[in-house]
Design a protein around this motif. Structure first.
Motif, short mmCIF file in Angstrom:
data_model
loop_
_atom_site.label_atom_id
_atom_site.label_comp_id
_atom_site.label_asym_id
_atom_site.label_seq_id
_atom_site.Cartn_x
_atom_site.Cartn_y
_atom_site.Cartn_z
N THR A 41 34.19 40.69 37.19
CA THR A 41 34.72 41.63 37.95
C THR A 41 34.96 41.08 39.38
N PRO A 42 36.03 41.81 40.17
CA PRO A 42 36.26 41.27 41.38
C PRO A 42 34.97 41.20 42.35
N VAL B 252 39.98 35.52 40.96
CA VAL B 252 39.38 36.67 41.76
C VAL B 252 40.03 36.54 43.12
N ARG C 134 38.20 34.67 46.48
CA ARG C 134 37.22 34.02 46.16
C ARG C 134 36.75 32.72 47.18
#
Length: 227
Positions: free
Chosen positions: A185-186, A211, A214
């Motif tokens: 997930t993010p 993401v 990141r």
């Protein structure tokens, strides 16, 4: 001098040698980066281990999930899977030497702006965080009590990093991120069940390298695991 990066040999010695011949790899002058999973699935894991070990400092290989699986099986932990092709390694006269060498490989390797891991890096980890977490787990894998970790290595939980994690749970998150991560997930919650190509994952999950924000994005990442 050239540096070549190759993903997931997985016991395919003939293919590995053919590829190195194609690029005219010269171990006296060139360097080889291998993103882990030297063993399993293919027909000749033993030959791959012997060959890569013979290259000495010309080859840098990080640990993958199949490499760790072999090491755990050799210590009597975990269970063999239907598709495993590790028997020749486990029965080899030089198995102890090969396994000791394999266990001393790193989980992450960094040179300048290049970072190599087998599977992934959690989105909240900076490059410095990444190397510190790798060193933390490597100290256990390379140390006298590595069997204690292999006894508890298998498992998906915890699925997210927390600085307050301790003991085997902390190590499992680190090792799972470096050797098993595909989607998260993010916020960095890892998902281990879906193994399809990017774009086929369930809603809410992203390939770890996509993401937004990141923290390791400044580096060029060299990784495999998606084969």
């Amino acid at each position: 001098m050239s540096t070549y990066a190759i993903g997931d040999p997985q016991g395919c010695q003939t293919s590995l040698l053919r590829l190195l011949d194609e690029v005219k790899f010269d171990p006296a002058a060139d360097r080889l980066w291998l993103v882990g999973d030297l063993v399993n699935r293919g027909p000749d894991s033993l030959a791959v281990l012997r060959f890569v070990k013979s290259l000495g400092e010309s080859a840098i290989s990080v640990l993958g999930n199949h490499d760790l699986h072999l090491l755990a099986l050799a210590e009597g932990y975990g269970r063999a899977h239907k598709g495993d092709t590790l028997d020749a390694v486990l029965a080899a006269p030089d198995r102890d030497e090969l396994l000791a060498w394999l266990r001393q490989r790193k989980l992450a390797w960094r040179e300048g702006d290049f970072l190599m891991v087998h599977a992934g890096v959690l989105p909240g980890w900076t490059l410095d965080d990444t190397m510190q977490r790798a060193a933390e787990a490597e100290a256990v894998l390379h140390g006298a009590h590595y069997r204690d970790f292999f006894a508890q290595m298998y498992g998906n939980a915890p699925v997210a990093w927390d600085e307050d994690l301790q003991g085997v749970e902390r190590l499992r998150v680190i090792v799972n991120a470096f050797t098993r991560l595909r989607y998260c997930t993010p916020t960095g919650e890892m998902e281990f069940h879906h193994k399809g190509a990017p774009g086929t994952q369930p809603a809410g999950w992203l390939p770890w390298f996509e993401v937004p924000g990141r923290q390791s994005a400044a580096a060029t990442l060299v990784f495999g695991h998606w084969s």
